[in-house]
Design a protein around this motif. Structure first.
Motif, mmCIF file in Angstrom:
data_model
loop_
_atom_site.group_PDB
_atom_site.id
_atom_site.type_symbol
_atom_site.label_atom_id
_atom_site.label_comp_id
_atom_site.label_asym_id
_atom_site.label_seq_id
_atom_site.Cartn_x
_atom_site.Cartn_y
_atom_site.Cartn_z
ATOM 1 N N UNK A 165 -12.075 15.065 3.973
ATOM 2 C CA UNK A 165 -10.825 14.786 4.672
ATOM 3 C C UNK A 165 -9.751 14.399 3.663
ATOM 4 N N UNK A 166 -8.518 14.331 4.147
ATOM 5 C CA UNK A 166 -7.399 13.885 3.322
ATOM 6 C C UNK A 166 -6.732 12.712 4.004
ATOM 7 N N UNK A 167 -6.085 11.882 3.234
ATOM 8 C CA UNK A 167 -5.443 10.686 3.783
ATOM 9 C C UNK A 167 -4.278 11.049 4.698
ATOM 10 N N UNK A 168 -3.590 12.121 4.432
ATOM 11 C CA UNK A 168 -2.432 12.499 5.242
ATOM 12 C C UNK A 168 -2.832 12.888 6.646
ATOM 13 N N UNK A 169 -3.980 13.610 6.744
ATOM 14 C CA UNK A 169 -4.372 14.106 8.052
ATOM 15 C C UNK A 169 -5.648 13.428 8.548
#
Length: 201
Positions: free
Chosen positions: A187-191
Motif C-alpha cells: 500500500x501507499x500512504x496517500x491511498x
C-alpha cells in the motif's frame, strides 16, 4: 667483249650506289627510332607517374570517405543502442517481472513504461512517498547515493518503511546496479488501499 665489261662495271657502280643509299636510309631510321625511343622513355614514366599519383590520391580519398562513413555509422549505432541494466520488480503478491532499464532512467519511469503498478502521485517531484520501493539486496542498496533530506522527509511518510527503503523516482539506473531487485509495498500512504492500480503519467 669490252661492251660487256663496261655494262658490268656500270651495274656494279649502280649496285654500290643503291647499297650506300640503303645504308644511309637504314642509319636514318635507326636514329629516328632511337630518338623516338628516347622520347618515349622520358615521357612515358612522367605520364605513368602522373596517372599513379592520381590513382593513389583517389584511393586515399575513397579510403577516407569509407572510414568516415564507418565511424559515423558506429557513432549512430552506439547512440541508438543505449546501455541498459536488468531490474526485477516484485509486487505485493510476490510475482516478479524482469525488465531492461536504460542507464539514466529512474525506476519510477521504468515501472510506468513497463505497466508495473508503482504509483507516482507527484510525478517525481519529491512531494509524496507513493513511489516507495524496497531494495531487496543490501549490497545493491549501498551502491546508491545517500538520500537527500527531501527524500528522507517523504520516506518518513511511507507505508511499510524499512532500512532499505527508497523512492523509486530517486533510484537512477547505472551499470553497477545491474540485477537490482525492488519490492513494491502492499500500500501507499496517500491511498492506503491494497490493490490500487496507479495510472501511468
Amino acid at each position: 667483249m669490252p661492251t660487256m665489261l663496261n655494262l658490268h662495271s656500270k651495274l656494279a657502280r649502280v649496285g654500290v650506289s643503291i647499297a650506300n643509299h640503303l645504308r644511309n636510309y637504314s642509319s636514318s631510321l635507326c636514329r629516328v627510332g632511337s630518338l623516338q625511343c628516347s622520347r618515349n622513355h622520358c615521357l612515358q614514366p612522367s605520364f605513368q607517374q602522373h596517372s599513379f599519383t592520381k590513382l593513389y590520391e583517389g584511393s586515399i580519398f575513397e579510403k577516407h570517405n569509407f572510414l568516415s562513413t564507418v565511424a559515423t555509422n558506429d557513432t549512430e549505432d552506439k547512440s541508438e543502442q543505449k546501455e541498459t541494466i536488468s531490474v526485477t520488480f516484485v509486487d505485493k503478491d510476490g510475482e516478479e517481472k524482469l525488465i531492461k532499464v536504460p542507464v539514466g532512467m529512474s525506476m519510477l519511469e521504468a515501472a510506468h513504461e513497463n505497466d508495473i503498478e508503482l504509483e507516482g502521485a507527484c510525478e517525481g517531484s519529491l512531494a509524496c512517498s507513493t513511489c516507495h520501493v524496497i531494495i531487496m539486496d543490501v549490497e545493491q542498496y549501498n551502491k546508491l547515493e545517500d538520500p537527500t533530506d527531501e527524500e528522507n522527509d517523504m520516506l518518513d511518510l511511507a507505508f511499510g518503511l524499512t532500512e532499505t527503503s527508497r523512492l523509486g523516482c530517486q533510484v537512477i539506473a547505472k551499470p553497477e546496479l545491474d540485477g537490482i531487485r525492488l519490492a513494491i509495498p502492499a500500500a501507499t500512504r496517500n491511498f492506503a488501499v491494497d490493490g490500487f492500480v496507479p495510472k501511468p503519467h
